[in-house]
Structure formats: C-alpha cells, structure tokens
Design an enzyme around this catalytic site. Structure first.
Site, mmCIF file in Angstrom:
data_model
loop_
_atom_site.group_PDB
_atom_site.id
_atom_site.type_symbol
_atom_site.label_atom_id
_atom_site.label_comp_id
_atom_site.label_asym_id
_atom_site.label_seq_id
_atom_site.Cartn_x
_atom_site.Cartn_y
_atom_site.Cartn_z
ATOM 1 N N GLU A 68 0.823 -1.181 -0.044
ATOM 2 C CA GLU A 68 0.042 -0.041 0.065
ATOM 3 C C GLU A 68 1.065 1.219 0.001
ATOM 4 O O GLU A 68 2.148 1.237 0.119
ATOM 5 C CB GLU A 68 -0.741 0.006 1.286
ATOM 6 C CG GLU A 68 -0.136 -0.101 2.727
ATOM 7 C CD GLU A 68 -1.221 -0.421 3.680
ATOM 8 O OE1 GLU A 68 -1.802 0.817 4.041
ATOM 9 O OE2 GLU A 68 -1.336 -1.521 4.439
ATOM 10 N N GLY A 69 0.361 2.256 -0.121
ATOM 11 C CA GLY A 69 1.097 3.528 -0.098
ATOM 12 C C GLY A 69 1.841 3.875 -1.362
ATOM 13 O O GLY A 69 1.701 3.238 -2.255
#
Length: 334
Positions: free
Chosen positions: A153-154
């Site tokens: 993620e990110g």
C-alpha cells in the site's frame, strides 16, 4: 496517500526499541523452525494480530472464541535487507515460536504478512530478486509457513521495480517448494474503493500473472475511503467490483472460482478516517455476504482492537471505538 496512516498508530510502540540489540540472538533463542501446521480450510477467518503486542494474544483469542487462524502483522525490514517482525524482533523469537506451536497443536495456523503502511517493506530494502527471495525463504522456513500475505500500500504500491522483484522472487520460491512437495500459497492485500481496485493494484496483479506467480487470493482493505458511508455496504460493493476485476485478469476462472479468490479486511470500529465506523452490524452484513458468495478469507484490523473503548467514537490502537463486547468482531467474522 489516504491509507498511509493505517498502521501508524503502532509506530511509537516500536520506535523506542534498539534494533541491533533486539535482532541479536539471545540465550533463550527458539528452535530453528516452528513445528509444521495443518494449513487452512477452503474458507476461514484470520484477523491481523499485531506482532508488537504479546504473542499470548493468539492463545487468549483462541481460548475466548475458538478462533484458530491469525495473520501476523507485520514482517518488515530491520537493519537493511533483513526480515524481522515489526522491524525489531527476530523471526525465530522464542515467544512467537512457542505461541505458533501451541496454536498449531490446537489445530490452528498462521499467515505471515509482509509489508503494511509503516516501516520499510522488504521488496524495497532488498534490491535484487535473489536477496529478496532469501529473506522470504528465511521467514517461510523458520515459521514453517504454507501461506504468505503481501500487504502492499501507499507509495510502495507505485514502485513497479519492487513489484516485479517481489513477484519474481515469490514465483521462484513457489516453484521450488512445489518441486520439493511443499505448498506455498501467496495472497496480496491491497487498498480498495467501493468501486474496486485502483489501477496500480491491477498493474501489480497483472505483473504477478506475467511472472507466473499463482496468486491464491486478493484481500481488499475495506476501510478509509474518505467520506462517511455505510461501511457494510461499502465492503460488499468493493467485493462485487473486485469479482469483475479479477475476471478480467484471470479470464479462464469461473464466477465461483473468482469469489473464492477474494478476501475482505475491514478496520473494525472507528477508522483512520474517523467519520467512518465499521460496526458490529456491518460485520454481520459482511459475514453473511461472504458466506453467500463463497469468499475464501475474512480478516480485520486488528485483534488488539477487538474490544470497546471507554468512550465510543475515539480512534485507538487498543480498542475499536464502537459499541461491542470483547472479541465480538472475531466471533462474528468467524
């Protein structure tokens, strides 16, 4: 990115540890490998258990609810290209090995989750396929795993070189374990909207397919969308959208097989986006939907939060902030 605080609540707990000291072997070091486990049934729940909390959390939850499967969060880099729990605890830590062995003796098992929103993801710290593969293998063999979770993620999700490196390393391991008669299931945990995965997640999955990595399931983080909404409906809408997206990647699978490739992970109670609250009623909605569709895995963030706070509405890493009994989400999502 809107999800980059998902696990930031626990960073302070880890930050004070001296990495070099914790990584050093101790006199009470665990055996080289945990005992083998029984694996997983066709459908199961495996809540995320925080590795910065006590390993006794696994036994406590099992004794209270009968819950047998857990996802260990998270394996990240500590001191360079070196796989550790939470960036500060050796993978062969005696307390964790003992907890895993006790759980397996009772018929349960664990998934190791690599990544999360905090710390350094191994695919970034290990800059070659061979070094990354060696770290994955260390964790898999030390914990005697049959399943791993990659929580990407990110900004990590946008790193196409790391995504390719990760998929190549896992595909090679999957093939080598199969040749040796061992099973290794690989799942991806990815951010989602109620309308489905964003393009960077789809690109990662297409890369996995092109690298001949067999992805057992895609687990979506049904949380932190932004505005307030009905979180139960948002979770099932995202699952429905994912079903169609998976069908456009794995075009030979039947509808039932695509549903069986899904996992669903809400953040229970008050989300990082505090207008969003995933209630016990939302959990019932999701559990019923998953049963009707044949979704493989339900999880949630996180085991240490599965109890009421002193005051509803607060965001905490130690309680849900919504009205509930202890372990109510664990029981409902089982």
């Amino acid at each position: 990115m809107r999800r980059n605080s998902r696990y930031a609540l626990a960073v302070a707990a880890a930050a004070s540890a001296t990495v070099a000291a914790v990584l050093a072997p101790s006199a009470s070091a665990a055996p080289a490998a945990a005992n083998p486990g029984p694996g997983f049934p066709a459908r199961y729940s495996a809540p995320y258990a925080e590795t910065w909390n006590s390993p006794s959390a696994l036994a406590n939850a099992r004794n209270a609810t009968g819950q047998k499967y857990f996802t260990l969060a998270f394996v990240i880099a500590g001191n360079g290209c070196n796989a550790t729990f939470n960036g500060d605890t050796a993978i062969n830590n005696a307390s964790w090995t003992s907890a895993i062995n006790s759980l397996r003796a009772a018929g349960g098992d664990v998934i190791a989750s690599f990544g999360g929103a905090s710390g350094t993801e191994l695919g970034l710290a290990c800059t070659s396929v061979s070094t990354l593969k060696a770290q994955y293998k260390k964790v898999i063999d030390t914990l005697n795993l049959t399943r791993v979770d990659l929580d990407i993620e990110g900004s990590t999700l946008n790193n196409t070189a790391a995504n390719d490196r990760r998929n190549k390393a896992l595909a090679q391991l999957q093939s080598e374990y199969a040749t040796a008669g061992r099973k290794l299931d690989v799942q991806y945990t990815l951010p989602v909207n109620p309308t489905g995965l964003e393009q960077n997640s789809i690109n990662l999955l297409n890369n996995a397919k092109s690298n001949a990595l067999t992805v057992n399931l895609v687990n979506i983080m049904t949380m932190d969308y932004g505005p307030a909404m009905n979180m139960g409906k948002a979770a099932t809408d995202a699952a429905t959208a994912l079903h169609d997206q998976l069908g456009r990647i794995w075009t030979t699978k039947t509808s039932a097989q695509l549903w069986a490739m899904e996992g669903n992970t809400p953040m229970i109670g008050v989300n990082d986006t505090q207008a969003e609250v995933f209630s016990t009623a939302n959990a019932t909605t999701l559990a019923n939907f998953a049963a009707s569709k044949g979704i493989q895995e339900l999880s949630f963030w996180s085991l240490g939060r599965d109890k009421a706070c002193a005051t509803n509405g607060q965001l905490s890493d130690t309680c849900s902030g919504t009205s509930q009994s202890a372990y109510q989400f664990t029981r409902t999502l089982r």
